[in-house]
Write a protein that holds these residues in place. Structure first.
Motif, short mmCIF file in Angstrom:
data_model
loop_
_atom_site.label_atom_id
_atom_site.label_comp_id
_atom_site.label_asym_id
_atom_site.label_seq_id
_atom_site.Cartn_x
_atom_site.Cartn_y
_atom_site.Cartn_z
N ARG A 27 6.10 -17.89 31.66
CA ARG A 27 7.21 -18.29 30.78
C ARG A 27 6.78 -18.36 29.38
O ARG A 27 7.68 -17.94 28.72
CB ARG A 27 7.48 -19.82 31.48
N ILE A 28 5.64 -18.93 28.92
CA ILE A 28 5.22 -18.78 27.51
C ILE A 28 4.85 -17.46 27.02
O ILE A 28 5.34 -17.27 25.93
CB ILE A 28 4.08 -19.77 27.45
N ALA A 31 7.51 -15.49 25.11
CA ALA A 31 8.05 -15.97 23.88
C ALA A 31 8.70 -15.20 22.76
O ALA A 31 8.46 -13.90 22.77
CB ALA A 31 6.93 -16.67 22.98
N ASP A 32 9.47 -15.35 22.00
CA ASP A 32 10.17 -14.37 20.96
C ASP A 32 9.12 -13.79 20.07
O ASP A 32 9.08 -12.57 19.72
CB ASP A 32 11.05 -15.29 20.18
N SER A 53 8.68 -10.15 20.84
CA SER A 53 8.94 -9.72 22.22
C SER A 53 9.35 -8.34 22.37
O SER A 53 9.06 -7.69 23.61
CB SER A 53 10.00 -10.43 22.95
N ALA A 97 2.58 -19.53 20.42
CA ALA A 97 3.74 -18.73 20.96
C ALA A 97 4.93 -19.61 20.44
O ALA A 97 4.95 -20.96 20.48
CB ALA A 97 3.67 -18.70 22.09
N HIS A 98 5.90 -18.87 19.74
CA HIS A 98 7.18 -19.54 19.43
C HIS A 98 8.57 -19.06 20.05
O HIS A 98 8.51 -17.67 20.28
CB HIS A 98 7.30 -18.76 17.90
N THR A 99 9.20 -19.83 20.72
CA THR A 99 10.31 -19.51 21.53
C THR A 99 11.63 -20.20 20.87
O THR A 99 11.56 -21.45 20.71
CB THR A 99 10.20 -19.94 22.79
N VAL A 101 14.89 -21.70 21.46
CA VAL A 101 15.76 -22.08 22.55
C VAL A 101 17.04 -22.14 22.54
O VAL A 101 17.93 -22.37 23.58
CB VAL A 101 14.95 -23.44 22.80
N ALA A 107 13.32 -24.75 18.48
CA ALA A 107 12.32 -23.71 18.90
C ALA A 107 11.21 -24.58 19.47
O ALA A 107 11.07 -25.76 19.26
CB ALA A 107 11.79 -22.86 17.96
#
Length: 121
Positions: A27-28, A31-32, A53, A97-99, A101, A107
């Motif tokens: 899941r992590i 991340a983008d 990604s 890690a930067h996601t 959302v 994020a």
């Protein structure tokens, strides 16, 4: 609960090499942007390298042509290959890690606990 686990730090001589690894969940890992940061004693944390990604990479000028960031999608692991190490590379290295959302840009950020790299004779 630490969700990013770094390994591979240690001691090296100038001109030597080390490879850092950052293992995480699927899941992590989706991340983008994932990246490596470092913090030397008495200094602020600074960006070392990032990878999106889609595989686009970016490096700090101080490590260009010496460090390589990469991902192993099958292992959910981020790497940092560090060659031609210099004493000024001595620092604690952190995985990040930067996601993003939502469409408004909110994020989530995850950080590892860091792994120490020491470069000296």
């Amino acid at each position: 609960q630490v969700q990013l686990v770094e390994s591979g730090g240690g001691s090296a001589q100038p001109g030597g090499s080390l490879r850092l690894s950052c293992a995480t969940s699927r899941r992590i890992f989706g991340a983008d942007i994932m990246g490596w940061y470092r913090q030397a004693p008495g200094k602020e944390r600074e960006l070392v390298a990032t990878i999106t990604s889609r595989g686009s990479t970016n490096y700090a000028d101080s490590v260009k042509d010496r460090f390589t960031i990469s991902k192993d999608n099958a292992k959910n692991t981020l790497y940092l290959q560090m060659n031609s190490l210099k004493p000024e590379d001595t620092a604690t290295y952190y995985c990040h890690a930067h996601t993003i959302v939502n469409i408004e840009g909110a994020a989530m950020d995850h950080w590892g606990e860091g792994t120490l790299v020491t470069v000296s004779q």
